[in-house]
Every structure is written in structure tokens, then in C-alpha cells.
Design a protein around this motif. Structure first.
Motif: not given
Length: 728
Positions: A575-593
Motif C-alpha cells: 500500500i505504501i509503495d502504491e500510494t507513496k504515503t506513510t501508514i502507522d498502526i497502533r495496537n488500539d486499531g488507530t491508523v494514521i495515514v
């Protein structure tokens, strides 16, 4: 044979053990507080160093990760260069000990503190500093100690002695006080806008508690202390002093009145060379340099004490001219330029995703760091030519002090999900570049649009002690006032209160009255500087730089985190390679793009939503044909989720072959008509046709109907009927 003495400090036993470890050192002790143990040794060289006029002291604080039950994370699985925390602790010990070692003792002294055990409740820096004092006190090295050190916190509106490390998260103050029997020797603090009054009370409390540990060391000295080496004082030759004074005459006073640093330095160099040339035939160069430096120091101190003014003629509380600018670098996320007199610092802000947090491989509780401040001091800032190498201890220490000053005003990660890095480039140095960095950091953060809670400014205070308790406290000291003065007191904070301070002295102690006066003057200066800064930028910008990443937050089911990450991280990397974004996932299910491009971020969000979305029976999806079989086609309706369209469900007529209707890569509309107990999904394209037939004007919109002609099979008629045709 070993001796152990113990005292109770803040309800916990603190013990010093002598004689069990490192018997070949001049002095060695093991200090234990709770289950934290630090071995500290002091050694001295066998021969003196010639031609020096400073204390040749080296302090090394060695963190061993086995102390906390950790294996190093480096490739070789061995401790490497000291961490920033280790460097800060080394400097902390050095600054406490140095005033109590004689400048006339020219033997190299090395103090090594090795952390052997850490309980992550009791800070090992206290044990290391107490151990350093005890090792020197018991050794034959001349030392005007002992000293002790204590942490003081401010929790629930009360001062707390040596709070355990987990408690510090709730403390408004983290103060370390080092003191001898009479006075305070060193102070270092980080705070969340506490008042000067609370700080002074905390310093007094720390000094009082230190007395117990000082008595403990004195008892040990009586039991097993060694006789001290005699210091041979270096005396000035009367004839040389007289001749240098005659050569200098009024020239030295004229040079000291020169307001410009570079011009003054050139004039002093010329005067020193003239003195050396005239006397080198009669005296050694070392003698000439030592006597010249002694008379220069005396002249600087006398001038300030007599005139009650700075060397450049300013009043004692007067700050040099200040200028502030923001937004001077077009492509950075934020920039601020702060100048105070000939001191000039440029600070740059860079914002990144939370995945860019610094990983910490140390003994503390924290494993990552979200905010970093780095300080660079290139040689051109002082007009010198030097090799630029790795970051030195001074740069690390100054960077950490500013980091401590700024951290309390930063927004929380929940409110501002970014990693923040500040880099302060010292462009010109003439007095307190660290406090100028604090000011420039505030300007840069506000220019970057970081919603800080308040502006932070800093100032350096100086002190010169005269005879009969005469003294002068100076606001905004310059280089020579620092070098020949008795105190360098860096104070940073907001309009509400203090956020950081650092006290270094060259005396064997300083009393509360002088500290209170210095803090009062520092507050006046801080408010004045904050006013000047607000004229450049009064609040954080409402928008981030167009070049800074935007962070988009979403929440997924915790059970779906594995679906987004994929085996070995393959899915999230794709996903990161395709969209050129950063993606961070926390253990509580929070995803930051994160991405500067909103379209790219939304694309990544859509993919993640697809990966975590549940397939629902009766829903219509547009999917891609991935595989063909004789009995039907596999269609991916959500990322990673496929279903079967049986040949009988491909169209609302009889289909003889699957290829007559679809091919791999087609996008078709399908309806979920069943999900079995094993999670296998059954799809129908025919059901979509039937559903839309009831809506006037509605039609199936997929690539199969748009761009790929299909053959419609017509059942054969009877023998007497005309044969049907394939129609396009």
C-alpha cells in the motif's frame, strides 16, 4: 574486606559499599538505591599534564543493557557509542565535580560510572553522582567534597523527594540538586511552567536532604579514606607580573572596551603576541601565557565589579539588541531566525509520521521519542577553522537542554499526530547559543503551524563575586563574561513559568539569595524577549506548510490489524509503495495515514477500508475478475477477498462458456448471495440484472457490458423453424 554504610532517603535504603570491587582504582564504590546499583571508580594519572590551566577531568557514564535485562538492538548485539541519556548524565556529573577539583592539580582524573542493575524506579544518575563524590572522597585525589545529589518532583501540589520514575509522568517538576555541606553546587531542571518560588523551595529541600548522604560519605572517609596528594601551587613570578603589567598599561583597558567580539579578540591576540615577543628571551612561553591570562582575568572581573556594567557597557539587566524572523526557508516545514547581539541561531522544523519516532536503546522506561531537538555548532560560528566531526558532548548537552525547555508546550500526539524534529544551526556565537536556540525553536514551530501551548524564551545569567561578599549578577552574558565569571545560569520558560534551567558554577557553592536574584532578573529578561518574539509571529500559523505531510486518522477493528499488515508486512508495504504515503498502526486499531497529497492519502484510506471491511450478504460490489474456471469466475470484491460467480449466475440468460461473458481483469457488478460456514463467498451477476430491471432506466455499469461484446446464445428451434443466429 568491604565496608557498607546505609541511610534511608525518601523511605528507601541508599547504601555505599567500599572494598569489594575494583581494588586497583584510586577510589571505588558501589552505590545501591532500591535495586539500582552503580559501580563508580576514580583514577588519576601517574604524571601531570604540562601547559594547562584547567581541570583535566573526564567523566564516563557507561550504560549496560544487562542492567535492565535487555539485549542491545544493534547488529552486533553490543553496546556502542553512549546514548544521549548517558552523555547527559556524564555532563551532569562533570559539572557537579569540576568546581571542587583544584585547577592547580594537573594530573588527569577519570571517573567511570558503570550501571550494573536498574529497577526502573530509582534513577541511576543519582547513584552515579553520589558514587563519583564518594570515590573521589575516599581516594588520594584532592577533592573539596563530598557532595550529594537528589531529585525533587512536584506532584499533586506538593514537593516530593526522589519520586520513582513512573511517578515523574505526573510531576510538574523534575529537579536535580547537587550540593555540599554549605551550598548548592549544581542544578538541572525540567518543568511544566512552574513558578520561581516553587523552584527555590525545591532547591532548598534538595539541599537539606543531601546532608544525610554527605554525612554518610564523611563517615566512610574516616573509616577507609586515603591521605590526599599535596597540591603544589603555581606561583606567579613577581618580576614577570610586573613587566607584563608595565607592557599592558592602559592598552588592556582599551581593548576590553571594544564592543565587537572579533575586533576585541584580534586586539587581545595582538597584545598577547607583543607581550610574548618582548619577554620570550627572559621567560618561558608557558610562564608568559599563564601570567598574561591571570592578569586578563583579573582585569575583566575588576572592570565589571567596579563599573557595575557589562564589558560592552550595558547595564547589568540590559539585553543586547534582538531580531526575529520566520519563514525564511521556502521548502522547509518551518524556520525561525533569532539573533541577540552577535549570537545568531537558525532553527528548522521538520514534521513526519509517527513511524519516524526515534527508537531508544537505553535503560529508561521510554522506548521511543516523538520530539527531537538537535543542536549544531560549526566552527564558522566563532570565525575559526576546525575539523567537523561527529556530534560532541557539548552539542548533545545543549540540544537536550533546549529539548527539555520546549517539550512542555508541545501538543499531545492525540491532538497533533506527528513526529517533530528541530535542528538549531548556530550561525554566530557570542554568548548563550543554547538559549537563543530555545527562542529560535519557538519561532520555527509557530511558523510550521505546530499548535504549541505558549512561546518559550531563554536567557543566560552570569555572576562575579568580589571581596567582602560583593557581587554582580549579569543578564545576557557574553563569552568573556562566561569564561572569567563565576556562574553560567541558563533559564528558559514561558510567560507563566519555568520549563528548563541549568546552573553551572566555578565556585564551591552558591547561596539561595543570589539564586533568587538571578531567577528574578531572568524572568524580567524572558518577558522582554517574548515581547520581541511576538512582533515577528504571535501565534502558530493556522495551516501547515504545503510541503508538510497531512495526517488522516481512521479506526479499524483490532482483529483486522493483521489483514492490513499482512504476512511479514507485505500488505502494508504494498500500500505504501502504491500510494507513496506513510501508514502507522497502533495496537488500539488507530491508523494514521500521512501524505502531502490528499488524493494519495484517500487512496490509501480506501484500500485499508477495503481490507478491513466485512463482506455482507445482499450487498452489491464492483469487483475485478481474477481467475476463470469452466464452472465460473473468481471476483475480488474487496482487497484480499474473493468470491465465486457460478456460470449460471453470470448473466440473465444461458451462458455456454464463461469466456463468452467475462475475462480476467474485467470489473463487474456482483451481489453477495451466500456466505457458507467456511467463509466462502457466493456471488451473482444475474441478481444485479434482476434488481436493476425493476428500476426504470437503470443498467449494469461494468467493463463487461461497456467494452467487450458478448455473444448471446439462442436455443435451437424445431426442424420446421428457422435456425436461430448468434447475435452481437
Amino acid at each position: 574486606m568491604s565496608d557498607v554504610l546505609e541511610r534511608s532517603v525518601a523511605g528507601r535504603a541508599l547504601s555505599i559499599q567500599v572494598g569489594k570491587f575494583a581494588q586497583q582504582a584510586n577510589g571505588a564504590v558501589a552505590v545501591q538505591y532500591g535495586n539500582t546499583v552503580v559501580l563508580v571508580t576514580a583514577c588519576v594519572s601517574s604524571e601531570p599534564r604540562e601547559g594547562i590551566d584547567f581541570v583535566p577531568l573526564t567523566v564516563d557514564y557507561e550504560e549496560r543493557l544487562y542492567a535492565a535485562g535487555k539485549i542491545p538492538g544493534s547488529f552486533i548485539r553490543r553496546e556502542g557509542r553512549p546514548t544521549e541519556e548517558a552523555v547527559k548524565t556524564s555532563r551532569l556529573i562533570d559539572r557537579s565535580l569540576r568546581p571542587l577539583l583544584s585547577k592547580e592539580f594537573h594530573y588527569d582524573v577519570q571517573v567511570v560510572a558503570t550501571v550494573l542493575s536498574v529497577d526502573q524506579e530509582n534513577d541511576p544518575d543519582i547513584c552515579a553522582l553520589i558514587g563519583a563524590s564518594a570515590a573521589l572522597t575516599l581516594s588520594d585525589i584532592p577533592f573539596f567534597g563530598p557532595i550529594s545529589a537528589i531529585h525533587v518532583g512536584y506532584i499533586d501540589d506538593a514537593l516530593v523527594v526522589n519520586p520513582i520514575l513512573p511517578q515523574m509522568e505526573d510531576s510538574l517538576l523534575d529537579l536535580l540538586v547537587a550540593s555540599n555541606k554549605e551550598n548548592v553546587v549544581m542544578v538541572e531542571a525540567g518543568a511544566r511552567e512552574v513558578s520561581e518560588e516553587i523552584l527555590l523551595e525545591a532547591i532548598k529541600l534538595g539541599h537539606e536532604v543531601n546532608q544525610e548522604v554527605i554525612e554518610l560519605q564523611e563517615e566512610l572517609r574516616q573509616i577507609c579514606g586515603k591521605a590526599k596528594v599535596e597540591i603544589k601551587s603555581k606561583e606567579l613570578a613577581p618580576e614577570l607580573s610586573s613587566q607584563i603589567a608595565s607592557i599592558l598599561g592602559e592598552k588592556l583597558s582599551q581593548v576590553l572596551e571594544e564592543p565587537e567580539k572579533l575586533q576585541r579578540d584580534k586586539a587581545l591576540t595582538s597584545l598577547k603576541e607583543e607581550t610574548r615577543d618582548k619577554l620570550v628571551d627572559s621567560f618561558s612561553e608557558d610562564e608568559i601565557n599563564f601570567t598574561f591570562e591571570t592578569q586578563l582575568r583579573a582585569a575583566v572581573r575588576e572592570k565589571i565589579l567596579q563599573t557595575r556594567r557589562h564589558l560592552d557597557g550595558r547595564q547589568t539587566k540590559e539585553i543586547r539588541p534582538i531580531s526575529c524572523e520566520v519563514g525564511i526557508l521556502p521548502r522547509t516545514h518551518g524556520s525561525g531566525l533569532f539573533a541577540r547581539g552577535e549570537t545568531q541561531v537558525l532553527t528548522i522544523t521538520t514534521l513526519g509520521s509517527t513511524s519516524r519516532e526515534q527508537l531508544l536503546d537505553g535503560l529508561g522506561l521510554e522506548e521511543t521519542k516523538r520530539f527531537m531537538h538537535h543542536y549544531n555548532f560549526p566552527p564558522f560560528s566563532t570565525g575559526e577553522v576546525k575539523r567537523i566531526g561527529t556530534t560532541g558532548r557539548r552539542e548533545i548537552g545543549h540540544g537536550a537542554l533546549v529539548e527539555r525547555a520546549i517539550a512542555p508546550v508541545l501538543p499531545s500526539e492525540e491532538d497533533f499526530p506527528y513526529t517533530i524534529r528541530l535542528v538549531s544551526e548556530v550561525l554566530s556565537s557570542h554568548g548563550s547559543t543554547s538559549m537563543a536556540s530555545a527562542c529560535a525553536s519557538t519561532l520555527s514551530l509557530m511558523d510550521a503551524g505546530v499548535p504549541i501551548k505558549a512561546s518559550v524564551a531563554g536567557i543566560a545569567m552570569g555572576l562575579l563575586m568580589g571581596k567582602d561578599e560583593d557581587y554582580v549578577v549579569l543578564t545576557d552574558i557574553v563569552g568573556m563574561e562566561d569564561a572569567y565569571g563565576d556562574m553560567d545560569f541558563k533559564v528558559a520558560g514561558t510567560a507563566r513559568g519555568l520549563t528548563a534551567l541549568q546552573l553551572d558554577i566555578k565556585l564551591q557553592g552558591i547561596d539561595y539569595g543570589i539564586l533568587a536574584e538571578a531567577l528574578s532578573q531572568a524572568r524580567e529578561a524572558r518577558l522582554e524577549i517574548l515581547g520581541k518574539m511576538s512582533s515577528a509571529i504571535s501565534a502558530s500559523r493556522s495551516e501547515l506548510s504545503p510541503y508538510a505531510p497531512r495526517m488522516y486518522e481512521m479506526t479499524i477493528d483490532q482483529s483486522k490489524i493483521g489483514s492490513v499488515i499482512g504476512p511479514g508486512g507485505r500488505v502494508i508495504r504494498s500500500i505504501i509503495d502504491e500510494t507513496k504515503t506513510t501508514i502507522d498502526i497502533r495496537n488500539d486499531g488507530t491508523v494514521i495515514v500521512g501524505s502531502p497529497n490528499e488524493e494519495a492519502a484517500q487512496k490509501a484510506i480506501k484500500i485499508i477500508e477495503g481490507l478491513t471491511r466485512e463482506v455482507e450478504q445482499g450487498e452489491v460490489y464492483t469487483g475485478k475478475v481474477t481467475r476463470l474456471f469452466s464452472f465460473g469466475a473468481m471476483v475480488e470484491i474487496l482487497p484480499g477477498k474473493e468470491g465465486l460467480v457460478h456460470i449460471s449466475e453470470l448473466a440473465n440468460y444461458h451462458v455456454p462458456q464463461v469466456e463468452d461473458v467475462v475475462k480476467v481483469g474485467d470489473e463487474i457488478m456482483v451481489k453477495v448471495i451466500g456466505i457458507d460456514n467456511s467463509g466462502r463467498i457466493n456471488l451473482s451477476r444475474k441478481a444485479v440484472f434482476e434488481g436493476l430491471s425493476r428500476v426504470p432506466g437503470a443498467r449494469v455499469n461494468d467493463s463487461s457490458t461497456r467494452g467487450h461484446p458478448r455473444k448471446k446464445f439462442v436455443h435451437p428451434r424445431g426442424k420446421d423453424e428457422r435456425r436461430g443466429d448468434y447475435k452481437t
